[in-house]
Motif scaffolding. Structure first.
Motif, mmCIF file in Angstrom:
data_model
loop_
_atom_site.group_PDB
_atom_site.id
_atom_site.type_symbol
_atom_site.label_atom_id
_atom_site.label_comp_id
_atom_site.label_asym_id
_atom_site.label_seq_id
_atom_site.Cartn_x
_atom_site.Cartn_y
_atom_site.Cartn_z
ATOM 1 N N THR A 1 29.593 -35.134 -12.910
ATOM 2 C CA THR A 1 29.585 -35.778 -11.598
ATOM 3 C C THR A 1 30.334 -37.103 -11.616
ATOM 4 O OG1 THR A 1 27.430 -34.802 -11.097
ATOM 5 C CG2 THR A 1 28.078 -36.701 -9.777
ATOM 6 N N LEU A 2 31.121 -37.302 -10.589
ATOM 7 C CA LEU A 2 31.751 -38.592 -10.317
ATOM 8 C C LEU A 2 30.893 -39.296 -9.281
ATOM 9 C CD1 LEU A 2 33.966 -40.785 -10.096
ATOM 10 C CD2 LEU A 2 35.199 -39.219 -8.564
ATOM 11 N N VAL A 3 30.523 -40.552 -9.551
ATOM 12 C CA VAL A 3 29.784 -41.368 -8.598
ATOM 13 C C VAL A 3 30.690 -42.520 -8.177
ATOM 14 C CG1 VAL A 3 27.740 -42.793 -8.183
ATOM 15 C CG2 VAL A 3 27.602 -40.835 -9.740
ATOM 16 N N ILE A 4 30.931 -42.603 -6.888
ATOM 17 C CA ILE A 4 31.740 -43.680 -6.329
ATOM 18 C C ILE A 4 30.813 -44.581 -5.535
ATOM 19 C CG2 ILE A 4 33.622 -44.271 -4.752
ATOM 20 C CD1 ILE A 4 34.655 -41.353 -5.255
ATOM 21 N N SER A 5 30.891 -45.873 -5.780
ATOM 22 C CA SER A 5 30.163 -46.852 -4.987
ATOM 23 C C SER A 5 31.198 -47.756 -4.338
ATOM 24 C CB SER A 5 29.223 -47.675 -5.879
ATOM 25 O OG SER A 5 28.578 -48.677 -5.128
ATOM 26 N N ASP A 6 31.164 -47.815 -3.016
ATOM 27 C CA ASP A 6 32.138 -48.661 -2.321
ATOM 28 C C ASP A 6 31.695 -48.864 -0.882
ATOM 29 O OD1 ASP A 6 34.490 -50.205 -1.942
ATOM 30 O OD2 ASP A 6 35.586 -48.859 -3.259
ATOM 31 N N PHE A 7 32.454 -49.639 -0.139
ATOM 32 C CA PHE A 7 32.184 -49.908 1.264
ATOM 33 C C PHE A 7 32.917 -48.852 2.088
ATOM 34 C CE2 PHE A 7 32.315 -54.238 -0.762
ATOM 35 C CZ PHE A 7 30.945 -54.336 -0.915
ATOM 36 N N VAL A 8 32.198 -47.855 2.546
ATOM 37 C CA VAL A 8 32.777 -46.700 3.228
ATOM 38 C C VAL A 8 32.628 -46.880 4.741
ATOM 39 C CG1 VAL A 8 32.669 -44.188 3.481
ATOM 40 C CG2 VAL A 8 32.264 -45.239 1.243
ATOM 41 N N VAL A 9 33.684 -46.526 5.465
ATOM 42 C CA VAL A 9 33.720 -46.666 6.918
ATOM 43 C C VAL A 9 33.421 -45.321 7.572
ATOM 44 C CG1 VAL A 9 35.237 -47.266 8.859
ATOM 45 C CG2 VAL A 9 35.422 -48.526 6.715
#
Length: 116
Positions: A49-57
């Motif tokens: 699994t790839l986990v991305i943490s970011d500010f998503v619009v």
């Protein structure tokens, strides 16, 4: 962990159960994000699994407010960065070879994107 510049580092092939891409996507162009997601997909073991943490619009760009404000910072301080929409992540991750993508809000301004 893999040490080095993620643009240049070799992540290996089918070596990792999980990869974390935390608060990086907003500073990268769409092309660079897809390129990195492909490298990560190759480096993950089957079922990884790839986990991305970011500010998503939101797809309609109506919010969340912090992510929209942060977009202005990225437009001013990076060559190609921005805050990206949910559909951007879904498109890029599928293009990079991930089959399953889920997007989960958190109690913070960040959103978590899971891809496998």
């Amino acid at each position: 962990t893999v040490d080095g510049d993620f643009h240049k580092a070799d992540f290996g092939t089918a070596e990792h159960d999980i990869a974390v891409y935390s608060h990086i996507a907003h500073q990268e162009s769409p092309v660079e994000n897809v390129s990195t997601f492909r490298k990560i997909r190759k480096a993950l073991k089957p079922g990884g699994t790839l986990v991305i943490s970011d500010f998503v619009v939101d797809n309609d760009r109506s919010g969340p407010p912090f992510s929209l404000m942060f977009r202005m910072v990225m437009l001013l301080r990076t060559k190609e960065g921005a805050t990206w929409t949910r559909s951007d992540y879904e498109k890029w991750l599928h293009e990079a070879g991930f089959r399953s993508v889920s997007i989960e809000p958190t109690s913070t301004p960040a959103t978590l994107v899971y891809a496998s």
